[in-house]
Design a protein around this motif. Sequence first.
Motif, PDB file in Angstrom:
ATOM      1  N   PRO A  30      -2.371   4.551 -59.431  1.00  0.00           N
ATOM      2  CA  PRO A  30      -2.668   3.357 -58.637  1.00  0.00           C
ATOM      3  C   PRO A  30      -1.550   3.081 -57.631  1.00  0.00           C
ATOM      4  O   PRO A  30      -0.373   3.183 -57.946  1.00  0.00           O
ATOM      5  N   GLY A  31      -1.944   2.764 -56.434  1.00  0.00           N
ATOM      6  CA  GLY A  31      -0.976   2.428 -55.394  1.00  0.00           C
ATOM      7  C   GLY A  31      -0.430   3.630 -54.642  1.00  0.00           C
ATOM      8  O   GLY A  31       0.050   3.501 -53.531  1.00  0.00           O
ATOM      9  N   LEU A  32      -0.475   4.809 -55.250  1.00  0.00           N
ATOM     10  CA  LEU A  32       0.029   6.012 -54.587  1.00  0.00           C
ATOM     11  C   LEU A  32      -1.085   6.998 -54.250  1.00  0.00           C
ATOM     12  O   LEU A  32      -0.925   7.840 -53.387  1.00  0.00           O
ATOM     13  N   GLY A  33      -2.183   6.914 -54.949  1.00  0.00           N
ATOM     14  CA  GLY A  33      -3.265   7.879 -54.734  1.00  0.00           C
ATOM     15  C   GLY A  33      -2.940   9.179 -55.436  1.00  0.00           C
ATOM     16  O   GLY A  33      -2.460   9.199 -56.567  1.00  0.00           O
ATOM     17  N   ILE A  34      -3.145  10.297 -54.751  1.00  0.00           N
ATOM     18  CA  ILE A  34      -2.867  11.608 -55.348  1.00  0.00           C
ATOM     19  C   ILE A  34      -1.354  11.811 -55.397  1.00  0.00           C
ATOM     20  O   ILE A  34      -0.680  11.794 -54.378  1.00  0.00           O
ATOM     21  N   VAL A  35      -0.827  12.014 -56.599  1.00  0.00           N
ATOM     22  CA  VAL A  35       0.609  12.255 -56.763  1.00  0.00           C
ATOM     23  C   VAL A  35       0.895  13.691 -57.175  1.00  0.00           C
ATOM     24  O   VAL A  35       2.043  14.121 -57.200  1.00  0.00           O
ATOM     25  N   GLY A  36      -0.153  14.431 -57.506  1.00  0.00           N
ATOM     26  CA  GLY A  36       0.025  15.823 -57.879  1.00  0.00           C
ATOM     27  C   GLY A  36      -1.251  16.595 -57.661  1.00  0.00           C
ATOM     28  O   GLY A  36      -2.352  16.055 -57.801  1.00  0.00           O
ATOM     29  N   ASP A  37      -1.090  17.858 -57.305  1.00  0.00           N
ATOM     30  CA  ASP A  37      -2.232  18.700 -56.981  1.00  0.00           C
ATOM     31  C   ASP A  37      -1.867  20.140 -57.329  1.00  0.00           C
ATOM     32  O   ASP A  37      -0.758  20.587 -57.039  1.00  0.00           O
ATOM     33  N   SER A  38      -2.788  20.845 -57.965  1.00  0.00           N
ATOM     34  CA  SER A  38      -2.565  22.266 -58.227  1.00  0.00           C
ATOM     35  C   SER A  38      -3.849  23.041 -57.999  1.00  0.00           C
ATOM     36  O   SER A  38      -4.948  22.499 -58.118  1.00  0.00           O
ATOM     37  N   VAL A  39      -3.678  24.324 -57.666  1.00  0.00           N
ATOM     38  CA  VAL A  39      -4.804  25.227 -57.471  1.00  0.00           C
ATOM     39  C   VAL A  39      -4.509  26.500 -58.251  1.00  0.00           C
ATOM     40  O   VAL A  39      -3.482  27.153 -58.036  1.00  0.00           O
ATOM     41  N   LEU A  40      -5.413  26.830 -59.164  1.00  0.00           N
ATOM     42  CA  LEU A  40      -5.335  28.055 -59.946  1.00  0.00           C
ATOM     43  C   LEU A  40      -6.436  28.978 -59.464  1.00  0.00           C
ATOM     44  O   LEU A  40      -7.597  28.581 -59.366  1.00  0.00           O
ATOM     45  N   LEU A  41      -6.082  30.221 -59.159  1.00  0.00           N
ATOM     46  CA  LEU A  41      -7.045  31.201 -58.690  1.00  0.00           C
ATOM     47  C   LEU A  41      -7.373  32.171 -59.815  1.00  0.00           C
ATOM     48  O   LEU A  41      -6.468  32.717 -60.447  1.00  0.00           O
ATOM     49  N   VAL A  42      -8.647  32.377 -60.038  1.00  0.00           N
ATOM     50  CA  VAL A  42      -9.115  33.294 -61.067  1.00  0.00           C
ATOM     51  C   VAL A  42      -9.963  34.348 -60.377  1.00  0.00           C
ATOM     52  O   VAL A  42     -11.047  34.052 -59.876  1.00  0.00           O
ATOM     53  N   SER A  43      -9.455  35.560 -60.328  1.00  0.00           N
ATOM     54  CA  SER A  43     -10.143  36.656 -59.665  1.00  0.00           C
ATOM     55  C   SER A  43     -11.056  37.391 -60.634  1.00  0.00           C
ATOM     56  O   SER A  43     -10.761  37.507 -61.821  1.00  0.00           O
ATOM     57  N   ARG A  44     -12.126  37.929 -60.102  1.00  0.00           N
ATOM     58  CA  ARG A  44     -13.038  38.730 -60.921  1.00  0.00           C
ATOM     59  C   ARG A  44     -12.368  40.002 -61.422  1.00  0.00           C
ATOM     60  O   ARG A  44     -12.749  40.538 -62.448  1.00  0.00           O
ATOM     61  N   ALA A  45     -11.396  40.500 -60.686  1.00  0.00           N
ATOM     62  CA  ALA A  45     -10.847  41.828 -60.941  1.00  0.00           C
ATOM     63  C   ALA A  45      -9.511  41.836 -61.671  1.00  0.00           C
ATOM     64  O   ALA A  45      -8.854  42.864 -61.728  1.00  0.00           O
ATOM     65  N   SER A  46      -9.085  40.714 -62.237  1.00  0.00           N
ATOM     66  CA  SER A  46      -7.752  40.675 -62.829  1.00  0.00           C
ATOM     67  C   SER A  46      -7.715  39.827 -64.092  1.00  0.00           C
ATOM     68  O   SER A  46      -8.409  38.817 -64.198  1.00  0.00           O
ATOM     69  N   ALA A  47      -6.875  40.233 -65.025  1.00  0.00           N
ATOM     70  CA  ALA A  47      -6.638  39.443 -66.233  1.00  0.00           C
ATOM     71  C   ALA A  47      -5.550  38.400 -65.998  1.00  0.00           C
ATOM     72  O   ALA A  47      -5.225  37.630 -66.886  1.00  0.00           O
ATOM     73  N   THR A  48      -4.995  38.379 -64.796  1.00  0.00           N
ATOM     74  CA  THR A  48      -3.935  37.441 -64.442  1.00  0.00           C
ATOM     75  C   THR A  48      -4.491  36.361 -63.528  1.00  0.00           C
ATOM     76  O   THR A  48      -5.113  36.661 -62.512  1.00  0.00           O
ATOM     77  N   ALA A  49      -4.269  35.114 -63.890  1.00  0.00           N
ATOM     78  CA  ALA A  49      -4.594  33.995 -63.010  1.00  0.00           C
ATOM     79  C   ALA A  49      -3.382  33.752 -62.114  1.00  0.00           C
ATOM     80  O   ALA A  49      -2.240  33.969 -62.522  1.00  0.00           O
TER      81      ALA A  49
END
Length: 127
Positions: A30-49
Amino acid sequence: MPREFSRTRRVEEQLRRDLAEMIRHEIKEPGLGIVGDSVLLVSRASATARLYSIAVHPDARGRGVGRALLAAAESAAWENERAWIRAEIRKDNRASISLFESEGYRRFGEYDGQVVNRWTQPWLVCL
């Protein structure tokens, strides 16, 4: 809106074309809005995110927001049956390096002298 958040939004469409899934987490206060953001990528071709982006608003630093985003990304990686998470961190980003090390991540490589993009010479970590 901090630059990190708008930059993340701009690349979303391009990433959607190349990936099986992009998982985004936001933390709002409240009062600040978004204070944190993350993006995790999951590829079809990899066991690593790939933790593509994790950003914390300057006014929210030191309050566990980054740790909560990392925990959410880890949960999403496990839910998507990924064995590892990979992140690229600027060598001068001490707060981020400290966070990852405190959570058990280890450096496994470094781009020696290569500038991968205009912002980073990454330090690679993996759990």
